[in-house]
Scaffold this motif. Structure first.
Motif, PDB file in Angstrom:
ATOM      1  N   GLU A 112       0.758  -1.191  -0.196  1.00  0.00           N
ATOM      2  CA  GLU A 112      -0.123  -0.047  -0.121  1.00  0.00           C
ATOM      3  C   GLU A 112       0.850   1.188  -0.050  1.00  0.00           C
ATOM      4  O   GLU A 112       0.484   2.328  -0.666  1.00  0.00           O
ATOM      5  CB  GLU A 112      -0.907  -0.036   1.207  1.00  0.00           C
ATOM      6  N   LEU A 113       2.022   1.345   0.760  1.00  0.00           N
ATOM      7  CA  LEU A 113       2.790   2.456   0.874  1.00  0.00           C
ATOM      8  C   LEU A 113       3.438   2.685  -0.645  1.00  0.00           C
ATOM      9  O   LEU A 113       3.390   3.902  -1.173  1.00  0.00           O
ATOM     10  CB  LEU A 113       4.006   2.231   1.673  1.00  0.00           C
ATOM     11  N   SER A 114       3.672   1.513  -1.192  1.00  0.00           N
ATOM     12  CA  SER A 114       4.386   1.661  -2.679  1.00  0.00           C
ATOM     13  C   SER A 114       3.319   2.232  -3.487  1.00  0.00           C
ATOM     14  O   SER A 114       3.632   2.993  -4.360  1.00  0.00           O
ATOM     15  CB  SER A 114       4.785   0.393  -3.088  1.00  0.00           C
ATOM     16  N   ASN A 115       2.139   1.546  -3.585  1.00  0.00           N
ATOM     17  CA  ASN A 115       1.030   2.217  -4.452  1.00  0.00           C
ATOM     18  C   ASN A 115       0.828   3.706  -4.148  1.00  0.00           C
ATOM     19  O   ASN A 115       0.389   4.581  -5.106  1.00  0.00           O
ATOM     20  CB  ASN A 115      -0.346   1.692  -4.306  1.00  0.00           C
ATOM     21  N   PHE A 116       0.743   4.194  -2.817  1.00  0.00           N
ATOM     22  CA  PHE A 116       0.567   5.464  -2.246  1.00  0.00           C
ATOM     23  C   PHE A 116       1.823   6.374  -2.972  1.00  0.00           C
ATOM     24  O   PHE A 116       1.468   7.379  -3.354  1.00  0.00           O
ATOM     25  CB  PHE A 116       0.528   5.659  -0.913  1.00  0.00           C
ATOM     26  N   LYS A 117       2.704   5.823  -3.003  1.00  0.00           N
ATOM     27  CA  LYS A 117       3.863   6.715  -3.488  1.00  0.00           C
ATOM     28  C   LYS A 117       3.842   6.759  -4.828  1.00  0.00           C
ATOM     29  O   LYS A 117       4.080   7.927  -5.403  1.00  0.00           O
ATOM     30  CB  LYS A 117       5.462   5.892  -3.088  1.00  0.00           C
ATOM     31  N   ASP A 118       3.500   5.617  -5.605  1.00  0.00           N
ATOM     32  CA  ASP A 118       3.253   5.844  -7.064  1.00  0.00           C
ATOM     33  C   ASP A 118       2.191   6.811  -7.571  1.00  0.00           C
ATOM     34  O   ASP A 118       2.259   7.643  -8.353  1.00  0.00           O
ATOM     35  CB  ASP A 118       2.877   4.507  -7.646  1.00  0.00           C
ATOM     36  N   LYS A 119       1.035   6.813  -6.779  1.00  0.00           N
ATOM     37  CA  LYS A 119       0.160   7.822  -6.965  1.00  0.00           C
ATOM     38  C   LYS A 119       0.527   9.165  -6.748  1.00  0.00           C
ATOM     39  O   LYS A 119       0.092  10.257  -7.473  1.00  0.00           O
ATOM     40  CB  LYS A 119      -1.215   7.504  -5.927  1.00  0.00           C
ATOM     41  N   MET A 120       1.318   9.488  -5.627  1.00  0.00           N
ATOM     42  CA  MET A 120       1.682  10.671  -5.134  1.00  0.00           C
ATOM     43  C   MET A 120       2.745  11.256  -6.412  1.00  0.00           C
ATOM     44  O   MET A 120       2.747  12.287  -6.809  1.00  0.00           O
ATOM     45  CB  MET A 120       2.584  10.741  -3.962  1.00  0.00           C
ATOM     46  N   ASN A 121       3.449  10.450  -6.894  1.00  0.00           N
ATOM     47  CA  ASN A 121       4.470  10.854  -7.794  1.00  0.00           C
ATOM     48  C   ASN A 121       3.531  11.215  -9.240  1.00  0.00           C
ATOM     49  O   ASN A 121       4.039  11.953 -10.020  1.00  0.00           O
ATOM     50  CB  ASN A 121       5.465   9.605  -8.329  1.00  0.00           C
TER      51      ASN A 121
END
Length: 127
Positions: A112-121
């Motif tokens: 989930e942290l990786s997905n959130f980071k991707d969305k933020m980028n």
């Protein structure tokens, strides 16, 4: 001039000879009568014998206590080891599923942290 070597044997011999000479001189030159000196020697000898018997009894008691401790540890150690091993197995049995659940949750959190980071980028304005 050559130095003479002094050995422990020579010292021991000199000490013993000197003790006998000193003891004999003390008996001959003592201010007490022969009976008083004999009584004093007998008293000292009795005290020394009593001390040796007391020492022997104390050593016997120490040996007996040591044997008791040795026997108790021989009797109790195997059962104690067995109990500790059972407790470890029980702990592992109870906690292994918990550890597995925690590991699964950590994998989910990391995903989930990786997905959130991707969305933020992806939502950042590109300059």
């Amino acid at each position: 001039m050559k130095k003479k070597k002094f050995s422990g044997k020579q010292f021991a011999k000199g000490f013993i000879v000197g003790s006998f000479i000193g003891g004999g001189a003390a008996l001959l030159l003592a201010p007490r009568s022969g009976k008083e000196t004999q009584q004093k020697i007998n008293n000292r000898l009795d005290e020394t014998i009593d001390l040796f018997f007391e020492l022997k009894n104390n050593l016997t008691a120490v040996e007996s206590n040591f044997q008791n401790v040795k026997q108790q540890s021989t009797d109790l150690l195997p059962s104690t080891i067995e109990e500790v091993q059972k407790e470890i197995k029980q702990f592992q049995f109870i906690n292994t599923p918990r550890v597995d659940i925690i590991k699964e949750q950590l994998v989910k959190i990391n995903s989930e942290l990786s997905n959130f980071k991707d969305k933020m980028n992806a939502t950042e304005p590109r300059g």
